[in-house]
Design an enzyme around this catalytic site. Structure first.
Site, PDB file in Angstrom:
ATOM      1  N   CYS A   1       0.644  -1.403  -0.118  1.00 41.97           N
ATOM      2  CA  CYS A   1       0.033   0.312  -0.012  1.00 41.97           C
ATOM      3  C   CYS A   1       1.247   0.956  -0.201  1.00 41.97           C
ATOM      4  CB  CYS A   1      -0.931   0.160   1.432  1.00 41.97           C
ATOM      5  SG  CYS A   1      -1.541  -1.608   1.613  1.00 41.97           S
TER       6      CYS A   1
ATOM      7  N   ALA B   1       1.498   4.001  -2.408  1.00 45.04           N
ATOM      8  CA  ALA B   1       1.669   5.439  -2.685  1.00 45.04           C
ATOM      9  C   ALA B   1       0.994   6.572  -1.419  1.00 45.04           C
ATOM     10  CB  ALA B   1       0.625   4.973  -3.903  1.00 45.04           C
ATOM     11  N   PRO B   2       1.267   7.464  -1.488  1.00 49.51           N
ATOM     12  CA  PRO B   2       1.771   7.816  -2.959  1.00 49.51           C
ATOM     13  C   PRO B   2       3.139   8.338  -2.456  1.00 49.51           C
ATOM     14  CG  PRO B   2       1.426   9.465  -1.040  1.00 49.51           C
ATOM     15  CD  PRO B   2       0.618   8.383  -1.173  1.00 49.51           C
TER      16      PRO B   2
ATOM     17  N   GLY C   1       6.021   8.709   0.280  1.00 47.78           N
ATOM     18  CA  GLY C   1       6.673   8.943   0.736  1.00 47.78           C
ATOM     19  C   GLY C   1       8.221   8.063   2.097  1.00 47.78           C
ATOM     20  N   LYS C   2       6.654   6.972   2.376  1.00 52.49           N
ATOM     21  CA  LYS C   2       8.173   5.656   3.201  1.00 52.49           C
ATOM     22  C   LYS C   2       8.671   4.684   1.956  1.00 52.49           C
ATOM     23  CE  LYS C   2       4.358   5.429   6.438  1.00 52.49           C
ATOM     24  NZ  LYS C   2       2.846   6.685   6.128  1.00 52.49           N
TER      25      LYS C   2
ATOM     26  N   ASP D   1       1.372  -1.043  -4.455  1.00 49.07           N
ATOM     27  CA  ASP D   1      -0.234  -0.637  -4.604  1.00 49.07           C
ATOM     28  C   ASP D   1      -1.077  -1.050  -5.659  1.00 49.07           C
ATOM     29  OD1 ASP D   1      -0.846   2.596  -2.549  1.00 49.07           O
ATOM     30  OD2 ASP D   1      -1.972   1.906  -4.432  1.00 49.07           O
TER      31      ASP D   1
ATOM     32  N   ASP E   1      -3.273  -6.164  -5.852  1.00 51.93           N
ATOM     33  CA  ASP E   1      -3.553  -6.124  -4.765  1.00 51.93           C
ATOM     34  C   ASP E   1      -2.738  -6.517  -3.746  1.00 51.93           C
ATOM     35  OD1 ASP E   1      -5.326  -7.092  -1.721  1.00 51.93           O
ATOM     36  OD2 ASP E   1      -7.411  -6.803  -4.033  1.00 51.93           O
TER      37      ASP E   1
ATOM     38  N   ASP F   1       1.301  -0.258   6.061  1.00 53.26           N
ATOM     39  CA  ASP F   1       0.833   1.468   6.182  1.00 53.26           C
ATOM     40  C   ASP F   1      -0.642   0.861   5.331  1.00 53.26           C
ATOM     41  OD1 ASP F   1       0.571   3.443   6.814  1.00 53.26           O
ATOM     42  OD2 ASP F   1       0.771   4.662   5.295  1.00 53.26           O
TER      43      ASP F   1
ATOM     44  N   CYS G   1      -2.416   5.550   9.663  1.00 54.67           N
ATOM     45  CA  CYS G   1      -2.690   7.075  10.913  1.00 54.67           C
ATOM     46  C   CYS G   1      -4.482   7.046  11.449  1.00 54.67           C
ATOM     47  CB  CYS G   1      -2.943   7.544   9.688  1.00 54.67           C
ATOM     48  SG  CYS G   1      -3.725   7.416   8.381  1.00 54.67           S
TER      49      CYS G   1
END
Length: 459
Positions: A266, A268-269, A271-272, A287, A313, A328, A381
């Site tokens: 997962c 996108a976008p 940063g990690k 993603d 998936d 995440d 988050c």
């Protein structure tokens, strides 16, 4: 910025000389985009970022203004409705729902933004006149907003703004999970626009000085942002990327990943993914959204970083096994309301159970993709325990090959207070007070570190 207790008075408004610029020069287009975006969020359930797609043709300054208007209106939505609604004898007209949108856009500027009252009123009236569904209410909109410039302070003083600006179901959930006092503090923090946090490739002290910011204990650079992000030094050169300080923590919990094969589920976008690649990992960024992966690839290209990008998936992916995995997971994102205030009004209580079921499946599958002895970091988050603590408790109970690797203060510099008794990480938006609210706070995050081991004995 205007404060709730000090809206501009009618006398000050009357004393100003009216601007002679044509409406377009005075920012009408920015307000039109803002009104359209707010309407799409409130009545179409559209995410704020997607609702502002019409802002692409605006000048950077006007695009930023449109975003600030919509974000302010959403952060203060309950208060704005409580102030403006009673000024309408018959309430907001059901036959013309955009009347409420135009009033909210104008009221947000009058009460909470550093915008001249005459501009907020006049341009709101122009918006109403230009739309067939609201043109007949232009006089009403003018009268209500002018009245608001005179009576706004008194009306605000009579409202519990902290309670008004958070849906009841969220406040009740947070009070149950964290106590009434902490829940109120979370709600209060959401009223403040957050600072801009950056993850830099190197030399955080140097970039903090150059950008007029500060280095946080976690290594992120925080600046009180003013102006378009793309115009900041280092953006075009790919020296940093925007990432909340809390969002930067999960990737660091994997430890030294140099030379390891790491799966970012997962992703996108991106940063990690960027963090992991910059740390020397061989990263597979996965993603299910091809559109979001385009953005991830663009971000990596700007940063001059590379990863294997896979559209799939996450619950069905069959690669690996991997040395380390970062999951995440998709979640309600209720820990990010300062940055994404639309979430408070677009999410529903029923969303949590469905997302929790998905998170459980992703966790189980991620563990299957991991090598024995490998490390899995799970994060969301979200402030909802079902999406954090309960997920790890279920995994540890159901999977004998899952072992918690408790976090230490060295894993999260400056944030040791946020390590839970179980050894996981839980940040709340209100917990990191560092002077002014604009300089304080983190996104609400949960993260746990799991090692894949052998079968554990029960007992």
């Amino acid at each position: 910025m205007k404060t709730p207790s000090h809206p501009r008075s009618a006398a000050r408004t009357a004393s100003r000389s009216p601007e002679r610029r044509p409406p377009e020069a005075a920012g009408l287009r920015a307000r039109l985009v803002a009104a359209d975006a707010l309407d799409r969020v409130l009545r179409g359930g559209t995410a704020l970022e997607d609702a502002l797609d019409n802002a692409a043709g605006l000048e950077p300054r006007d695009r930023a203004l449109a975003f600030r208007i919509v974000a302010t209106a959403l952060r203060r939505l309950g208060t704005l409705r409580a102030v403006v609604g009673p000024m309408l004898d018959r309430g907001f007209p059901k036959s013309a729902p955009k009347v409420e949108t135009v009033l909210l856009v104008g009221a947000a500027q009058i009460l909470f933004m550093d915008v001249p009252d005459h501009a907020a009123v006049g341009l709101s009236v122009e918006i109403a006149r230009g739309d067939g569904t609201t043109s007949g209410f232009a006089g009403l909109i003018n009268a209500v907003l002018r009245r608001l410039t005179r009576e706004g302070a008194a009306r605000l003083a009579a409202i519990d703004t902290v309670a008004a600006d958070t849906p009841d179901w969220l406040r009740q959930r947070w009070a149950k999970a964290y106590g009434a006092e902490r829940a109120a503090a979370i709600c209060a923090m959401h009223a403040h626009e957050p600072a801009l946090d950056l993850t830099v490739k190197s030399d955080p002290e140097g970039w903090a000085q150059r950008l007029g910011g500060e280095v946080l204990p976690t290594g992120s650079v925080r600046i009180l942002h003013a102006g378009p992000v793309r115009a900041l030094p280092g953006y075009e050169d790919g020296e940093w990327w925007v990432q909340d300080a809390a969002a930067a923590l999960p990737a660091r919990l994997l430890g030294d990943v140099k030379g390891l094969n790491v799966l970012d589920l997962c992703a996108a976008p991106g940063g990690k993914t960027a963090q992991l690649v910059a740390a020397g990992a061989q990263v597979t960024a996965l993603d299910r959204s091809g559109q979001r992966l385009v953005r991830l690839s663009e971000n990596l290209a700007r940063l001059k970083l590379s990863a294997e990008v896979v559209e799939a998936d996450a619950a069905e992916f069959s690669g690996g096994p991997y040395d380390a995995i970062l999951l995440d997971a998709p979640c309600t994102a209720t820990g990010t309301l300062r940055r994404h205030p639309d979430i408070a009004w677009n999410k529903r209580p029923g969303d949590i159970a469905g997302l929790a079921e998905l998170q459980g499946r992703l966790l189980d599958h991620a563990l299957d993709l991991l090598k024995p002895g490998g490390v899995l970091v799970y994060s969301t988050c979200s402030l909802e325990p079902e999406e954090g603590e309960a997920q790890i408790a279920r995994l540890l109970s159901a999977r004998p090959d899952a072992e918690r690797a408790p976090l230490t203060p060295e894993d999260v510099p400056g944030l040791a207070a946020f390590i839970t008794p179980q050894g996981d990480l839980r940040t709340l938006p209100s917990d990191w007070v560092r002077g002014e609210p604009e300089r304080s706070g983190l996104d609400g995050f949960f993260a746990a570190r799991i090692v894949k081991g052998g079968t554990r004995r029960r007992g």
